[in-house]
Design a protein around this motif. Structure first.
Motif, mmCIF file in Angstrom:
data_model
loop_
_atom_site.group_PDB
_atom_site.id
_atom_site.type_symbol
_atom_site.label_atom_id
_atom_site.label_comp_id
_atom_site.label_asym_id
_atom_site.label_seq_id
_atom_site.Cartn_x
_atom_site.Cartn_y
_atom_site.Cartn_z
ATOM 1 N N ASP A 41 -26.977 -17.478 13.372
ATOM 2 C CA ASP A 41 -28.191 -18.298 13.303
ATOM 3 C C ASP A 41 -29.384 -17.584 13.945
ATOM 4 O O ASP A 41 -30.510 -17.671 13.449
ATOM 5 N N THR A 66 -27.447 -30.698 22.511
ATOM 6 C CA THR A 66 -28.201 -31.737 21.789
ATOM 7 C C THR A 66 -28.014 -31.654 20.278
ATOM 8 O O THR A 66 -28.372 -32.570 19.565
ATOM 9 N N HIS A 67 -27.466 -30.551 19.790
ATOM 10 C CA HIS A 67 -27.315 -30.469 18.332
ATOM 11 C C HIS A 67 -26.135 -31.317 17.848
ATOM 12 O O HIS A 67 -25.334 -31.818 18.640
ATOM 13 N N GLY A 68 -26.033 -31.455 16.505
ATOM 14 C CA GLY A 68 -24.967 -32.268 15.913
ATOM 15 C C GLY A 68 -23.751 -31.451 15.535
ATOM 16 O O GLY A 68 -23.534 -30.344 16.060
ATOM 17 N N THR A 69 -22.977 -31.990 14.594
ATOM 18 C CA THR A 69 -21.671 -31.406 14.271
ATOM 19 C C THR A 69 -21.746 -30.266 13.254
ATOM 20 O O THR A 69 -20.729 -29.647 12.962
ATOM 21 N N ALA A 70 -22.928 -30.026 12.687
ATOM 22 C CA ALA A 70 -23.153 -28.931 11.721
ATOM 23 C C ALA A 70 -21.932 -28.727 10.819
ATOM 24 O O ALA A 70 -21.347 -27.632 10.797
ATOM 25 N N ASN A 104 -22.364 -41.809 20.883
ATOM 26 C CA ASN A 104 -23.148 -41.274 22.010
ATOM 27 C C ASN A 104 -23.907 -42.392 22.712
ATOM 28 O O ASN A 104 -23.910 -42.492 23.929
ATOM 29 N N ASN A 151 -23.114 -21.191 17.047
ATOM 30 C CA ASN A 151 -23.674 -20.670 18.304
ATOM 31 C C ASN A 151 -23.253 -21.584 19.467
ATOM 32 O O ASN A 151 -23.590 -22.765 19.475
ATOM 33 N N PRO A 164 -20.484 -32.373 19.994
ATOM 34 C CA PRO A 164 -21.160 -33.355 19.138
ATOM 35 C C PRO A 164 -20.174 -34.250 18.390
ATOM 36 O O PRO A 164 -19.038 -33.849 18.130
ATOM 37 N N LEU A 165 -20.619 -35.443 18.062
ATOM 38 C CA LEU A 165 -19.768 -36.406 17.341
ATOM 39 C C LEU A 165 -20.502 -36.896 16.091
ATOM 40 O O LEU A 165 -21.718 -37.110 16.130
ATOM 41 N N THR A 166 -19.759 -37.090 15.027
ATOM 42 C CA THR A 166 -20.358 -37.570 13.779
ATOM 43 C C THR A 166 -20.799 -39.021 13.935
ATOM 44 O O THR A 166 -20.047 -39.834 14.461
ATOM 45 N N THR A 167 -22.015 -39.336 13.464
ATOM 46 C CA THR A 167 -22.445 -40.736 13.429
ATOM 47 C C THR A 167 -22.905 -41.071 12.021
ATOM 48 O O THR A 167 -23.939 -40.571 11.580
ATOM 49 N N ILE A 204 -20.875 -25.435 8.759
ATOM 50 C CA ILE A 204 -20.468 -24.154 9.372
ATOM 51 C C ILE A 204 -19.270 -24.326 10.315
ATOM 52 O O ILE A 204 -18.904 -23.401 11.031
ATOM 53 N N GLU A 259 -23.997 -32.569 27.422
ATOM 54 C CA GLU A 259 -23.737 -32.313 26.005
ATOM 55 C C GLU A 259 -24.822 -31.455 25.391
ATOM 56 O O GLU A 259 -25.989 -31.522 25.783
HETATM 57 P P1 NAI Z 1 -26.992 -30.725 13.239
HETATM 58 O O1 NAI Z 1 -27.527 -30.462 14.608
HETATM 59 O O2 NAI Z 1 -25.524 -30.855 13.091
HETATM 60 O O3 NAI Z 1 -27.480 -29.567 12.264
HETATM 61 C C1 NAI Z 1 -28.851 -29.230 12.079
HETATM 62 C C2 NAI Z 1 -28.966 -27.735 11.703
HETATM 63 O O4 NAI Z 1 -28.690 -26.927 12.848
HETATM 64 C C3 NAI Z 1 -27.973 -27.294 10.628
HETATM 65 O O5 NAI Z 1 -28.586 -26.308 9.838
HETATM 66 C C4 NAI Z 1 -26.844 -26.685 11.429
HETATM 67 O O6 NAI Z 1 -26.103 -25.735 10.707
HETATM 68 C C5 NAI Z 1 -27.595 -26.054 12.609
HETATM 69 N N1 NAI Z 1 -26.774 -26.013 13.818
HETATM 70 C C6 NAI Z 1 -26.464 -27.062 14.629
HETATM 71 N N2 NAI Z 1 -25.690 -26.659 15.635
HETATM 72 C C7 NAI Z 1 -25.512 -25.333 15.480
HETATM 73 C C8 NAI Z 1 -24.795 -24.344 16.202
HETATM 74 N N3 NAI Z 1 -24.115 -24.650 17.323
HETATM 75 N N4 NAI Z 1 -24.818 -23.089 15.746
HETATM 76 C C9 NAI Z 1 -25.507 -22.753 14.655
HETATM 77 N N5 NAI Z 1 -26.205 -23.628 13.916
HETATM 78 C C10 NAI Z 1 -26.204 -24.909 14.323
HETATM 79 O O7 NAI Z 1 -27.750 -32.037 12.720
HETATM 80 P P2 NAI Z 1 -27.457 -32.976 11.471
HETATM 81 O O8 NAI Z 1 -27.098 -32.145 10.276
HETATM 82 O O9 NAI Z 1 -28.631 -33.852 11.396
HETATM 83 O O10 NAI Z 1 -26.221 -33.889 11.884
HETATM 84 C C11 NAI Z 1 -24.864 -33.651 11.516
HETATM 85 C C12 NAI Z 1 -23.994 -34.715 12.187
HETATM 86 O O11 NAI Z 1 -24.078 -34.578 13.612
HETATM 87 C C13 NAI Z 1 -24.399 -36.171 11.897
HETATM 88 O O12 NAI Z 1 -23.231 -36.929 11.705
HETATM 89 C C14 NAI Z 1 -25.105 -36.615 13.150
HETATM 90 O O13 NAI Z 1 -25.025 -38.001 13.344
HETATM 91 C C15 NAI Z 1 -24.346 -35.877 14.211
HETATM 92 N N6 NAI Z 1 -25.120 -35.643 15.443
HETATM 93 C C16 NAI Z 1 -24.445 -35.788 16.621
HETATM 94 C C17 NAI Z 1 -25.082 -35.544 17.821
HETATM 95 C C18 NAI Z 1 -24.290 -35.662 19.070
HETATM 96 O O14 NAI Z 1 -23.107 -35.952 19.042
HETATM 97 N N7 NAI Z 1 -24.884 -35.451 20.240
HETATM 98 C C19 NAI Z 1 -26.502 -35.164 17.882
HETATM 99 C C20 NAI Z 1 -27.115 -34.994 16.577
HETATM 100 C C21 NAI Z 1 -26.438 -35.248 15.400
#
Ligand code: NAI
Length: 447
Positions: free
Chosen positions: A401, A347-351, A119, A361, A106-109, A354, A345
Motif C-alpha cells: 500500500d 482505526t482501519h477496517g477489515t479490508a 465496536n 500493512n 478490525p471487525l466487520t459491521t 486483501i 485498535e
Molecule cells: P477499510 O479500512 O477496511 O478499507 C479501506 C481501504 O483501506 C481499502 O482500500 C483497504 O484495502 C485499505 N486498507 C485498510 N486497512 C489496510 C491495511 N492494514 N493495509 C493495507 N490497506 C488497508 O474500510 P471499509 O472498506 O470501509 O470497511 C470494511 C469493513 O471493515 C466493513 O465491514 C466495516 O464496517 C469494517 N470496519 C471496521 C472497523 C473496526 O473494526 N474498527 C473500522 C472501520 C471499518
C-alpha cells in the motif's frame, strides 16, 4: 483482596500472569500482565500475527526478560460467531473488564441491518468514554500535505453518547410515528417552535449529550495537555446549529476548564481581554472552533492545533479526515479509554479484498500497541516501536500500500515487514526524520 477471576466459559487463561488493576482511573501494571486480544476479521488475521511478534520482541529488548506480556485470545466478530454462535460473547466483555486492557483488530459491521456495531457496543458496555487518536506524521508515509511534519495533534472524541448512542427508530415504524406525534404536539404548544413540524414519515435518531460525559472526556484531554506540556486545547463543535447538544458540549468543556483547571488555563476570551493576546508562560489556551471551520483549519494551519476535544460524531468524521493528512487510515492508531478499562485498535477496517494474502500493512496495529504500552506505563516499549517503524519505513522497506506510492521503495509482505521491524529494534543509529518523497507528485518544500 483482588477480585476473584470470573468463570470464563471458553477461554484459556494463561496460568502465569496477573490482571492490570486501576487506581483513580490509572492502570497499575504487574511485570507479567495478562492482556486479552481480539484478532479481528479480514486483515485482522494478517496484522495481528505480525504485530504480536513485534510487541514481544520490543518488550524483550526493553526489559531483558524482566517483564513479559501473557496474551489471552478472546473472541469477537466472525471467529466468535463460529465458536460461540454470537458476534460478541459475554466472555469477551468480562475478560476485558477483568484484565483491564485489551487490543483488537478490525471487525466487520454490516450496514443498514439490525446488527449493531460491535465496536460501538464494546465502547458503551465497558464505558470506554474517550476515543483518543493521535495524528502525527511519524514515519514518512505518503501524505498529500505539503508540510505533513506540521501535523501533530491528538483528538479526544467523546465515545459513549451523541447520535452514536444507537437510539433510533425506522421510518414509518409504530415507534417512530408515536414519537413524532409526541414531538409535533410539543412543537405546536411552544411559541418558540411554532410552525416547526417533523415529517410523519421520517426515521428518528436521538442525540443525547450530557454534562457529566462531556466533562470526563474534557478532563482527560486537559490532563493529557498538562502531562505532555501542550499549551493549546481546542473544543470542536457545531453549537451554532445544535445549541442544546453541541452548544452545551462547548459550554460544559469551558466550564470544566475554568473550574477544575483554573490555575492552568486561559480561555481565548481571557487571552484578549486580560493578556493582550499573548498566552502567559506555562498556561494552556482553551479555545473553540465550529466543526466545519475546524476541518479547514487542520488542513491550512495544522501547526495551530495540538489537542482537539470533540463530540462523538464530529470526532469520528474529523479523525478519518485527519488520518489522511499523515498517510491514511492504514497507519492511524486509536485508543478507547475509560476509568477501569481500555481497548486499543487500529482505526482501519477489515479490508476484505486483501485479507489472508500477506500484503496488509500492520503499522496501524503496531502503533496502537505503542499507545497501549504508553498507557500501561511501559514507555520504553512505546519508544522502541515508534523508532523501529520510522527506521523501517524511511529505509524504504514497505508493504505494498505504501511501496506503490513511494519512489524507490521495496515492497515486502506483512510477515517480512514485521521481520524488518524486529531487526531494526536493535539498530543504534539515530532515528531518521520522515522523508517526503511521494511518487508522481514530487513535493518541494516551501522556503
Ligand atoms: P477499510 O479500512 O477496511 O478499507 C479501506 C481501504 O483501506 C481499502 O482500500 C483497504 O484495502 C485499505 N486498507 C485498510 N486497512 C489496510 C491495511 N492494514 N493495509 C493495507 N490497506 C488497508 O474500510 P471499509 O472498506 O470501509 O470497511 C470494511 C469493513 O471493515 C466493513 O465491514 C466495516 O464496517 C469494517 N470496519 C471496521 C472497523 C473496526 O473494526 N474498527 C473500522 C472501520 C471499518
Amino acid at each position: 483482596m483482588p477480585p476473584t477471576q470470573p468463570v470464563f466459559k471458553d477461554l484459556r487463561v494463561p496460568k502465569a500472569g496477573e490482571r492490570i488493576r486501576y487506581a483513580h482511573g490509572e492502570p497499575v501494571t504487574p511485570a507479567h500482565p495478562i492482556i486479552p486480544f481480539i484478532e479481528g476479521d479480514g486483515v485482522g488475521r494478517d496484522i495481528w500475527k505480525a504485530a504480536v511478534r513485534v510487541f514481544d520482541a520490543a518488550v524483550a529488548a526493553a526489559y531483558k526478560g524482566e517483564r513479559k506480556i501473557e496474551w489471552l485470545e478472546v473472541y469477537a466478530g466472525d471467529k466468535a460467531q463460529g465458536k460461540y454462535g454470537v458476534y460478541l460473547p459475554d466472555d469477551t466483555i468480562e475478560a476485558i473488564r477483568h484484565f483491564g486492557v485489551a487490543i483488537k483488530g478490525p471487525l466487520t459491521t454490516p450496514v443498514g441491518t439490525g446488527i449493531r456495531s460491535l465496536n460501538v457496543t464494546m465502547r458503551q458496555t465497558l464505558d470506554l468514554y474517550s476515543c483518543i487518536r493521535p495524528v502525527r506524521f511519524l514515519f514518512g508515509a505518503p501524505s498529500p500535505m505539503r508540510h505533513p511534519e506540521d501535523v501533530d495533534f491528538v483528538i479526544f472524541r467523546e465515545n459513549t453518547e451523541d447520535l452514536y448512542a444507537g437510539i433510533e427508530w425506522k421510518a414509518e415504524s409504530p415507534e417512530a410515528k408515536k414519537l413524532i406525534a409526541f414531538i409535533n404536539d410539543m412543537l405546536s404548544k411552544d411559541p418558540s417552535t411554532k410552525g416547526k413540524r417533523v415529517d410523519e414519515a421520517a426515521g428518528i435518531g436521538i442525540k443525547p449529550i450530557s454534562r457529566y460525559r462531556t466533562q470526563r472526556n474534557m478532563r482527560r484531554a486537559l490532563k493529557h495537555a498538562i502531562k505532555n506540556g501542550i499549551n493549546d486545547v481546542c473544543i470542536v463543535h457545531k453549537g451554532n446549529i445544535m445549541k442544546y447538544t453541541e452548544g452545551a458540549f462547548r459550554d460544559w468543556c469551558y466550564e470544566l476548564a475554568v473550574t477544575e483547571f483554573r490555575g492552568q488555563v486561559v480561555t481565548e476570551e481571557e487571552l484578549h481581554a486580560k493578556h493582550g493576546g499573548k498566552l502567559p508562560e506555562g498556561k494552556i489556551l482553551v479555545k473553540d472552533r465550529i466543526a466545519d471551520n475546524a476541518f479547514q483549519q487542520i488542513l491550512l494551519y495544522p501547526q495551530n492545533y495540538r489537542v482537539l476535544v470533540m463530540p462523538n460524531l464530529e470526532g469520528d468524521l474529523l479523525s478519518d479526515a485527519a488520518a489522511a493528512q499523515i498517510g491514511g487510515l492504514g497507519i492511524a492508531p486509536g485508543a478507547n479509554i475509560g476509568d477501569e478499562a481500555a481497548v486499543f485498535e487500529a482505526t482501519h477496517g477489515t479490508a476484505p479484498t486483501i485479507a489472508d494474502k500477506n500484503i496488509a500493512n500492520p503499522s496501524a496495529m503496531i502503533s496502537s500497541g505503542a499507545l497501549m504500552f504508553e498507557h500501561i506505563g511501559w514507555p520504553e516499549v512505546r519508544k522502541l516501536l515508534d523508532d523501529t517503524l520510522r527506521r523501517t519505513v524511511n529505509s524504504g522497506t514497505l508493504t505494498a500500500d505504501f511501496a506503490d506510492q513511494i519512489e524507490g521503495a521495496t515492497s515486502v509482505g506483512t510477515g517480512e515487514f514485521a521481520d524488518a521491524l524486529i531487526k531494526n529494534l536493535a539498530a543504534s543509529e539515530p532515528v531518521p526524520e520522515p522523508k517526503l518523497a511521494r511518487k508522481k507528485t514530487v513535493m518541494k518544500r516551501r522556503k
